[in-house]
Design a protein around this motif. Structure first.
Motif, PDB file in Angstrom:
ATOM      1  N   THR A 191     -58.667  15.130  10.323  1.00 60.82           N
ATOM      2  CA  THR A 191     -58.604  14.013   9.257  1.00 60.82           C
ATOM      3  C   THR A 191     -59.768  14.172   8.023  1.00 60.82           C
ATOM      4  O   THR A 191     -59.603  13.360   6.989  1.00 60.82           O
ATOM      5  CB  THR A 191     -58.750  12.760   9.930  1.00 60.82           C
ATOM      6  OG1 THR A 191     -60.541  12.891  10.693  1.00 60.82           O
ATOM      7  CG2 THR A 191     -57.997  12.475  11.062  1.00 60.82           C
ATOM      8  N   ARG A 192     -60.677  15.079   8.187  1.00 60.17           N
ATOM      9  CA  ARG A 192     -61.854  15.143   7.189  1.00 60.17           C
ATOM     10  C   ARG A 192     -61.243  16.345   6.083  1.00 60.17           C
ATOM     11  O   ARG A 192     -62.100  16.397   5.392  1.00 60.17           O
ATOM     12  CB  ARG A 192     -63.177  15.452   7.461  1.00 60.17           C
ATOM     13  CG  ARG A 192     -63.866  14.149   8.463  1.00 60.17           C
ATOM     14  CD  ARG A 192     -65.023  14.423   8.945  1.00 60.17           C
ATOM     15  NE  ARG A 192     -65.807  13.331   9.511  1.00 60.17           N
ATOM     16  CZ  ARG A 192     -66.823  12.958  10.087  1.00 60.17           C
ATOM     17  NH1 ARG A 192     -67.568  14.247  10.247  1.00 60.17           N
ATOM     18  NH2 ARG A 192     -67.502  11.969  10.534  1.00 60.17           N
ATOM     19  N   MET A 193     -60.217  16.857   6.445  1.00 58.89           N
ATOM     20  CA  MET A 193     -59.827  17.834   5.466  1.00 58.89           C
ATOM     21  C   MET A 193     -59.358  17.240   4.056  1.00 58.89           C
ATOM     22  O   MET A 193     -58.994  16.011   4.149  1.00 58.89           O
ATOM     23  CB  MET A 193     -58.420  18.700   6.079  1.00 58.89           C
ATOM     24  CG  MET A 193     -58.761  19.380   7.242  1.00 58.89           C
ATOM     25  SD  MET A 193     -57.133  20.549   7.747  1.00 58.89           S
ATOM     26  CE  MET A 193     -57.728  21.385   9.315  1.00 58.89           C
ATOM     27  N   ARG A 194     -59.635  17.933   3.260  1.00 57.60           N
ATOM     28  CA  ARG A 194     -59.369  17.384   1.788  1.00 57.60           C
ATOM     29  C   ARG A 194     -57.847  16.953   1.630  1.00 57.60           C
ATOM     30  O   ARG A 194     -57.611  15.905   1.166  1.00 57.60           O
ATOM     31  CB  ARG A 194     -59.727  18.484   0.520  1.00 57.60           C
ATOM     32  CG  ARG A 194     -59.391  17.821  -1.009  1.00 57.60           C
ATOM     33  CD  ARG A 194     -60.053  18.868  -1.714  1.00 57.60           C
ATOM     34  NE  ARG A 194     -61.372  19.169  -1.553  1.00 57.60           N
ATOM     35  CZ  ARG A 194     -62.007  20.113  -2.386  1.00 57.60           C
ATOM     36  NH1 ARG A 194     -61.443  20.566  -3.207  1.00 57.60           N
ATOM     37  NH2 ARG A 194     -63.409  20.309  -2.147  1.00 57.60           N
ATOM     38  N   HIS A 195     -57.021  17.768   2.418  1.00 60.95           N
ATOM     39  CA  HIS A 195     -55.563  17.375   2.339  1.00 60.95           C
ATOM     40  C   HIS A 195     -55.009  17.788   3.468  1.00 60.95           C
ATOM     41  O   HIS A 195     -55.505  18.876   4.220  1.00 60.95           O
ATOM     42  CB  HIS A 195     -54.826  18.288   1.343  1.00 60.95           C
ATOM     43  CG  HIS A 195     -55.351  18.255  -0.247  1.00 60.95           C
ATOM     44  ND1 HIS A 195     -55.247  17.038  -1.067  1.00 60.95           N
ATOM     45  CD2 HIS A 195     -56.022  19.209  -0.930  1.00 60.95           C
ATOM     46  CE1 HIS A 195     -55.631  17.459  -2.111  1.00 60.95           C
ATOM     47  NE2 HIS A 195     -56.034  18.665  -2.221  1.00 60.95           N
ATOM     48  N   LEU A 196     -54.481  16.514   4.298  1.00 59.50           N
ATOM     49  CA  LEU A 196     -54.001  16.717   5.641  1.00 59.50           C
ATOM     50  C   LEU A 196     -53.060  18.118   5.781  1.00 59.50           C
ATOM     51  O   LEU A 196     -52.338  18.089   4.714  1.00 59.50           O
ATOM     52  CB  LEU A 196     -53.286  15.270   5.996  1.00 59.50           C
ATOM     53  CG  LEU A 196     -54.300  14.237   6.355  1.00 59.50           C
ATOM     54  CD1 LEU A 196     -53.390  13.131   6.870  1.00 59.50           C
ATOM     55  CD2 LEU A 196     -55.034  14.663   7.438  1.00 59.50           C
ATOM     56  N   PRO A 197     -53.099  18.683   6.806  1.00 62.97           N
ATOM     57  CA  PRO A 197     -52.191  19.765   7.051  1.00 62.97           C
ATOM     58  C   PRO A 197     -50.834  19.124   7.267  1.00 62.97           C
ATOM     59  O   PRO A 197     -50.737  18.138   7.797  1.00 62.97           O
ATOM     60  CB  PRO A 197     -52.545  20.490   8.134  1.00 62.97           C
ATOM     61  CG  PRO A 197     -53.365  19.356   9.035  1.00 62.97           C
ATOM     62  CD  PRO A 197     -54.067  18.437   7.813  1.00 62.97           C
ATOM     63  N   ALA A 198     -49.662  19.915   6.806  1.00 56.53           N
ATOM     64  CA  ALA A 198     -48.421  19.598   6.999  1.00 56.53           C
ATOM     65  C   ALA A 198     -48.028  19.423   8.661  1.00 56.53           C
ATOM     66  O   ALA A 198     -47.220  18.827   9.070  1.00 56.53           O
ATOM     67  CB  ALA A 198     -47.117  20.409   6.366  1.00 56.53           C
ATOM     68  N   GLU A 199     -48.611  20.420   9.355  1.00 60.31           N
ATOM     69  CA  GLU A 199     -48.179  20.724  10.859  1.00 60.31           C
ATOM     70  C   GLU A 199     -49.758  21.205  11.472  1.00 60.31           C
ATOM     71  O   GLU A 199     -50.392  21.916  10.958  1.00 60.31           O
ATOM     72  CB  GLU A 199     -47.307  21.650  10.966  1.00 60.31           C
ATOM     73  CG  GLU A 199     -46.986  22.073  12.095  1.00 60.31           C
ATOM     74  CD  GLU A 199     -45.678  22.962  12.367  1.00 60.31           C
ATOM     75  OE1 GLU A 199     -44.644  22.560  12.083  1.00 60.31           O
ATOM     76  OE2 GLU A 199     -46.077  24.210  12.664  1.00 60.31           O
ATOM     77  N   VAL A 200     -49.717  20.536  12.419  1.00 59.16           N
ATOM     78  CA  VAL A 200     -51.005  21.085  13.617  1.00 59.16           C
ATOM     79  C   VAL A 200     -50.136  21.581  14.710  1.00 59.16           C
ATOM     80  O   VAL A 200     -49.319  20.769  15.320  1.00 59.16           O
ATOM     81  CB  VAL A 200     -51.865  20.024  13.953  1.00 59.16           C
ATOM     82  CG1 VAL A 200     -52.947  20.355  15.207  1.00 59.16           C
ATOM     83  CG2 VAL A 200     -52.375  19.074  12.727  1.00 59.16           C
ATOM     84  N   ARG A 201     -50.368  22.797  15.455  1.00 60.14           N
ATOM     85  CA  ARG A 201     -49.862  23.193  16.482  1.00 60.14           C
ATOM     86  C   ARG A 201     -51.039  23.331  17.661  1.00 60.14           C
ATOM     87  O   ARG A 201     -52.255  23.963  17.343  1.00 60.14           O
ATOM     88  CB  ARG A 201     -49.449  24.762  16.256  1.00 60.14           C
ATOM     89  CG  ARG A 201     -48.005  24.614  15.472  1.00 60.14           C
ATOM     90  CD  ARG A 201     -47.656  26.109  15.525  1.00 60.14           C
ATOM     91  NE  ARG A 201     -46.202  26.063  14.760  1.00 60.14           N
ATOM     92  CZ  ARG A 201     -45.180  26.113  15.139  1.00 60.14           C
ATOM     93  NH1 ARG A 201     -44.868  26.037  16.548  1.00 60.14           N
ATOM     94  NH2 ARG A 201     -44.134  26.127  14.385  1.00 60.14           N
ATOM     95  N   LEU A 202     -50.871  22.698  18.758  1.00 61.21           N
ATOM     96  CA  LEU A 202     -51.868  22.632  19.783  1.00 61.21           C
ATOM     97  C   LEU A 202     -51.534  23.801  20.789  1.00 61.21           C
ATOM     98  O   LEU A 202     -50.189  23.729  21.403  1.00 61.21           O
ATOM     99  CB  LEU A 202     -51.764  21.373  20.555  1.00 61.21           C
ATOM    100  CG  LEU A 202     -51.913  20.168  19.555  1.00 61.21           C
ATOM    101  CD1 LEU A 202     -51.842  18.959  20.261  1.00 61.21           C
ATOM    102  CD2 LEU A 202     -53.361  20.175  18.938  1.00 61.21           C
ATOM    103  N   VAL A 203     -52.382  24.803  20.963  1.00 57.81           N
ATOM    104  CA  VAL A 203     -51.984  26.066  21.688  1.00 57.81           C
ATOM    105  C   VAL A 203     -52.836  26.277  22.691  1.00 57.81           C
ATOM    106  O   VAL A 203     -52.805  27.386  23.621  1.00 57.81           O
ATOM    107  CB  VAL A 203     -51.831  27.229  20.646  1.00 57.81           C
ATOM    108  CG1 VAL A 203     -51.124  26.977  19.696  1.00 57.81           C
ATOM    109  CG2 VAL A 203     -53.311  27.356  20.125  1.00 57.81           C
TER     110      VAL A 203
END
Length: 240
Positions: A202-214
């Motif tokens: 959430t603290r990224m300048r721009h939220l990622p389009a996708e997060v993969r939990l591996v």
């Protein structure tokens, strides 16, 4: 540890080679230092207790940690200024060669010399710790202390789960009955928890389009996925 001091047993700590092993060595140095300053019930045994680091790769990384001493934090530097050696103290014994490893396993299994052994792998799926476990799990004088996560399907998870019930584990295709004490020590995880992972995203300048939990068990990944969707208002795609 005092159980080992009293009964002449070995405390086996399966540990990952980087970071956690060095953290344990640092903690044990402080315990030994405080025992010398304020001797307790087993003062004589503490003074003779040896801590075996039996992992060639962990030994190499520990050497690198020593070389990076200028970058240690204030607490560690204060110990050095006081004449202490947090990662190279007298009671710390390095086991490098395989021949020395085999001899140490035999000696500790047969003698009544109290000792602490730190060896990889952290989940007991391979490495030198397996030989210690095969030699000592069946003897109640000894103890195993887990300081890291034990994934399902690993020998470490089986020992952690069935050991307290007097069960068994398969190591190198052999059934080994568990009579040693089995303990889990929390607080040494090398991984970020849910809140830290959430802040990272959430603290990224721009939220990622996708997060993969591996990494992690299915139920935990699914719970984290739901949490990330909730805190971001569904603005990202999460693949558990």
């Amino acid at each position: 540890v005092e159980h080992a001091l009293r009964d002449g047993g070995t405390v086996i700590i399966p540990a990952f080679r980087i970071c956690r092993t060095q953290e344990l060595l640092y903690e044990f140095e402080d315990i030994l230092y405080r025992q010398r300053r304020r001797p307790g019930k087993f003062a004589g045994q503490w003074a003779q207790l040896r801590i075996f680091l039996d992992s060639p790769l962990a030994l190499r990384f520990t050497e690198l940690y020593r070389e990076l001493q200028p970058f240690w934090d204030a607490e560690a530097k204060a110990r050095v200024r006081a004449g202490r050696k947090p990662l190279s103290y007298e009671q710390l014994v390095a086991i490098d060669s395989h021949a020395l490893h085999e001899a140490n396993v035999r000696r500790l299994a047969r003698s009544r010399e109290p000792a602490i052994v730190i060896a990889a792998s952290g989940m007991c799926a391979g490495g030198r710790v397996v030989n210690y476990l095969k030699a000592m799990l069946g003897d109640a004088r000894h103890d195993v202390v887990f300081v890291g996560y034990q994934a399902r399907g690993t020998p470490g998870h089986a020992i952690q789960t069935y050991g307290p019930r007097g069960g068994y584990v398969e190591l190198d295709g052999e059934r080994v009955d568990i009579r040693a004490g089995i303990h889990t020590l929390a607080g040494y995880s090398a991984h970020a928890d849910r809140d830290n992972l959430t802040r990272f995203v959430t603290r990224m300048r721009h939220l990622p389009a996708e997060v993969r939990l591996v990494h992690g068990e299915d139920s935990v990944r699914e719970a984290l996925a739901r949490h990330l969707l909730a805190v971001t208002g569904g603005k990202i795609r999460v693949v558990p």
